[in-house]
Design a protein around this motif. Structure first.
Motif, PDB file in Angstrom:
ATOM      1  N   SER A 103      40.623  46.584 105.649  1.00  0.00           N
ATOM      2  CA  SER A 103      40.302  47.776 104.642  1.00  0.00           C
ATOM      3  C   SER A 103      41.129  48.722 105.881  1.00  0.00           C
ATOM      4  O   SER A 103      40.563  48.671 106.650  1.00  0.00           O
ATOM      5  N   ARG A 163      42.153  52.613 104.534  1.00  0.00           N
ATOM      6  CA  ARG A 163      42.208  53.170 104.088  1.00  0.00           C
ATOM      7  C   ARG A 163      40.785  53.678 103.700  1.00  0.00           C
ATOM      8  O   ARG A 163      40.296  55.471 104.272  1.00  0.00           O
ATOM      9  N   THR A 164      40.398  52.998 102.884  1.00  0.00           N
ATOM     10  CA  THR A 164      38.993  53.086 102.126  1.00  0.00           C
ATOM     11  C   THR A 164      37.833  53.637 103.766  1.00  0.00           C
ATOM     12  O   THR A 164      36.820  54.117 103.418  1.00  0.00           O
ATOM     13  N   HIS A 197      36.412  50.284  91.809  1.00  0.00           N
ATOM     14  CA  HIS A 197      36.093  50.742  93.429  1.00  0.00           C
ATOM     15  C   HIS A 197      36.135  51.921  93.122  1.00  0.00           C
ATOM     16  O   HIS A 197      37.217  52.908  93.062  1.00  0.00           O
ATOM     17  N   PRO A 244      47.026  53.691  95.038  1.00  0.00           N
ATOM     18  CA  PRO A 244      46.102  53.745  95.896  1.00  0.00           C
ATOM     19  C   PRO A 244      46.351  53.298  97.225  1.00  0.00           C
ATOM     20  O   PRO A 244      45.381  53.106  97.843  1.00  0.00           O
ATOM     21  N   PRO A 284      47.177  49.597 100.557  1.00  0.00           N
ATOM     22  CA  PRO A 284      48.516  49.647 100.391  1.00  0.00           C
ATOM     23  C   PRO A 284      49.535  49.383  99.375  1.00  0.00           C
ATOM     24  O   PRO A 284      49.194  48.710  98.682  1.00  0.00           O
TER      25      PRO A 284
HETATM   26  N1   CP Z   1      43.365  51.582  98.355  1.00  0.00           N
HETATM   27  C1   CP Z   1      42.188  51.094  98.848  1.00  0.00           C
HETATM   28  O1   CP Z   1      41.115  50.739  98.846  1.00  0.00           O
HETATM   29  O2   CP Z   1      42.831  50.798 100.045  1.00  0.00           O
HETATM   30  P1   CP Z   1      42.380  50.387 101.217  1.00  0.00           P
HETATM   31  O3   CP Z   1      42.120  48.543 100.870  1.00  0.00           O
HETATM   32  O4   CP Z   1      43.344  50.173 102.740  1.00  0.00           O
HETATM   33  O5   CP Z   1      40.579  50.400 102.332  1.00  0.00           O
END
Ligand code: CP
Length: 311
Positions: free
Chosen positions: A56, A58-59, A136, A263, A265
């Protein structure tokens, strides 16, 4: 006012009032994180473990920043460097972490239902940061919050979710969240990437991207999740991109100015082109900014629930 749930495992189990309270609290935190001094003491002496069993960007960073802005103590765990490699079970791993006096868990896991399973064995609140192709919830909350911010209200808006609905936890959580808030939702993409009974969720399927774009106010574009596909669902990425990729040309050919979301990537040149991702119609980076406020809100409300019970 307080939320009605102990764990945030998915949107499906929330009530509309919960979501409205999360948004109202996020409004306050958004104002705070745009001040020169962005830190508040709300979660001082609360310890949070961020358990990431799957990659991950962002999250993970968004939760970590939200926790820091709230003055929580944090420990970070990543599966690749843990004793899971030596055969330890998920429950044993988490029980050992909780023995260090941790008050809350944020968990991303590749298996659908992993956080629900864990919630039966432990007593502290768990926030699902994405479990396989299941849910999510904080992504859906930040997406809906970003649409609300853009349009003022959600009721009656039209959102099309485009792409790999079959493998997407973001799609499922978004559908639950948007439907609960009175949004009209369509899904669009190749039939091979649609769940068989998608219409039972109260959404309709539109195979033609141009028609879907002409209908909607907002297009939420998803990544094709090649890593979750055990067989080929598409003739080729190039063909997918030709039929379902969002290009500036396509956006310019419709009669209105729609909003574009993703959302992350992003796969530039596959599900959308750079001139769309970076255009004025895109609110992709607003989504990321709002993610911190939404996660601060969820963490704060869940911690308040524990504190109220301890009084
Ligand atoms: N949007 C999202 O969940 O991105 P990541 O997988 O980078 O956390």
């Amino acid at each position: 006012m307080s939320i009605t749930f102990k764990h945030l495992l998915g949107i499906k189990n929330l009530k509309k009032e919960d979501i409205n309270l999360i948004f109202k609290t996020a409004d306050n935190f958004k104002e705070i994180i745009n001040r020169p001094i962005r830190k508040v003491p709300s979660l001082r002496d609360v310890t949070i473990a961020n358990l990431f069993f799957e990659n991950s960007t962002r999250t993970r960073l968004s939760f970590e920043l939200a926790e820091k802005r709230l003055s929580a103590d944090i420990i970070n765990f990543s599966a690749s460097s843990s004793s899971l490699k030596k055969g330890e079970t998920l429950i044993d791993t988490v029980k050992n972490i909780l023995a260090m006096k941790v008050d809350m868990i944020v968990m991303r896991h590749p298996d659908p239902g992993a956080s629900t399973f864990l919630s039966r064995y432990i007593d502290v609140p768990i926030i699902n940061a994405g479990d396989g192709a299941h849910e999510h919830p904080t992504q859906a909350l930040l997406d809906a919050y970003s649409i609300r911010e853009k349009y003022g209200k959600l009721q009656g808006r039209k959102v099309v979710i485009i792409g790999d609905i079959l493998h997407s936890r973001v799609a499922l959580s978004n559908i639950f969240c948007l439907k609960m808030l009175g949004v009209n939702v369509k899904v669009c993409g190749p039939l091979t990437l649609m769940p068989k009974y998608i219409e039972l969720l109260g959404v309709s399927y539109e195979p033609d991207l141009n028609k879907a774009l002409e209908w909607c106010d907002v297009a939420n574009v998803l990544r094709v999740q090649i890593e979750r596909q055990d067989t080929s669902f598409l003739p080729s990425i190039k063909e997918y991109s030709n039929m379902y990729g969002l290009t500036k040309e396509r956006l310019n050919s419709i009669s209105k100015n729609i909003t574009v979301m993703h959302p992350g990537p992003i796969n530039r040149g596959v599900e959308l082109t750079s001139d769309v991702a970076d255009s004025k119609q895109s609110i992709i980076l607003d989504q990321v900014e709002n993610g911190v406020a939404i996660r601060m809100s969820v963490l704060y409300l869940l911690a308040n629930n524990i504190q109220n019970k301890n009084v």
